[in-house]
Design an enzyme around this catalytic site. Structure first.
Site, short mmCIF file in Angstrom:
data_model
loop_
_atom_site.label_atom_id
_atom_site.label_comp_id
_atom_site.label_asym_id
_atom_site.label_seq_id
_atom_site.Cartn_x
_atom_site.Cartn_y
_atom_site.Cartn_z
N HIS A 1 13.26 10.79 -1.69
CA HIS A 1 13.80 9.38 -2.07
C HIS A 1 15.31 9.67 -2.56
O HIS A 1 16.10 8.32 -2.26
CB HIS A 1 12.88 8.76 -3.26
N ARG A 2 15.89 10.61 -3.20
CA ARG A 2 16.95 10.87 -3.91
C ARG A 2 17.86 10.71 -2.62
O ARG A 2 19.25 10.20 -2.67
CB ARG A 2 17.20 12.00 -4.52
N GLY B 1 0.96 -1.06 0.02
CA GLY B 1 0.21 -0.02 0.06
C GLY B 1 0.77 1.43 -0.05
O GLY B 1 2.14 1.39 0.02
N ARG C 1 17.82 9.51 0.40
CA ARG C 1 18.01 8.20 0.89
C ARG C 1 18.77 7.26 0.09
O ARG C 1 19.55 6.41 0.75
CB ARG C 1 16.46 7.55 1.17
N ALA D 1 2.85 4.23 1.18
CA ALA D 1 3.63 4.38 2.54
C ALA D 1 3.86 3.25 3.22
O ALA D 1 3.80 3.43 4.53
CB ALA D 1 2.93 5.56 3.30
N GLU E 1 15.31 8.70 -15.37
CA GLU E 1 14.01 9.42 -15.51
C GLU E 1 13.07 8.86 -16.83
O GLU E 1 13.57 8.80 -17.85
CB GLU E 1 13.86 10.80 -15.63
N ALA F 1 12.98 6.18 -12.22
CA ALA F 1 11.86 6.95 -11.44
C ALA F 1 10.81 7.16 -12.60
O ALA F 1 10.97 7.39 -13.92
CB ALA F 1 12.54 8.14 -11.28
N LYS G 1 7.69 0.12 1.10
CA LYS G 1 7.76 -0.75 -0.51
C LYS G 1 9.27 -0.34 -1.00
O LYS G 1 9.90 -1.17 -1.37
CB LYS G 1 6.92 -1.35 -1.05
#
Length: 169
Positions: free
Chosen positions: A51-52, A11, A54, A13, A63, A35, A16
């Site tokens: 995200h980047r 789901g 992390r 958040a 992209e 991405a 995953k």
């Protein structure tokens, strides 16, 4: 099929993406982040930045919000591609007015031809209530169909709930 294909489903958040990133790095190979999201507002821009951050600098980023098949075709043996995510890609296809079944066929064909290891993240949206409008219902049906086909093609399928992975296949 790709060298190996892993499906990570959960789901919104659910953790995953972070799980998929860790798996790709643990499994080895040159990590490539594909991405599919587009930043149409500040909230999505912030999410993409997070995200980047992390992931750090060890990933090559591609992209591919509209041309996912081309990203798969550009893969090289020894790479470990992470597609994040099939749901955003499908949304882009729907909003572009594409024939979703034809787009799905092109994606699956590109996965078959891809020489790299591929992990693809997707959202499970079938647990939510029936949407109240035709567009949302059409998307739900298309996403469910795509998820089922990806799961059938995958060598491994993992569900992530509250950050915890559950091996399905």
């Amino acid at each position: 099929m790709a060298e190996t294909l892993t499906l990570v489903i959960g789901g919104a958040a659910s953790g995953k993406s972070a799980h998929a990133e860790r798996r790709v790095l643990q499994d080895g190979g040159r990590p490539v982040y594909v991405a599919t999201a587009e930043a149409h507002d500040a909230e999505m821009s912030d999410k993409i930045r997070a995200h980047r951050a992390r992931r750090g600098d060890s990933w090559r980023e591609v992209e591919a919000p509209h041309r996912l098949e081309e990203a798969l075709q550009s893969a090289a043996p020894g790479e470990a591609m992470l597609i994040d995510c099939a749901t955003m890609w499908l949304t882009n296809r729907l909003l572009a007015g594409d024939d979703l079944e034809a787009a799905e066929e092109r994606l699956l064909a590109a996965l078959v031809a891809c020489p790299a290891r591929v992990t693809i993240v997707t959202n499970e949206i079938g647990l939510s209530p029936v949407p109240d409008n035709a567009l949302a219902r059409a998307f739900r049906e298309a996403q469910g169909r795509l998820n089922q086909r990806l799961a059938a093609a995958a060598d491994e399928a993992i569900a992530v709930w509250a950050g915890l992975p559950l091996r399905l296949k």
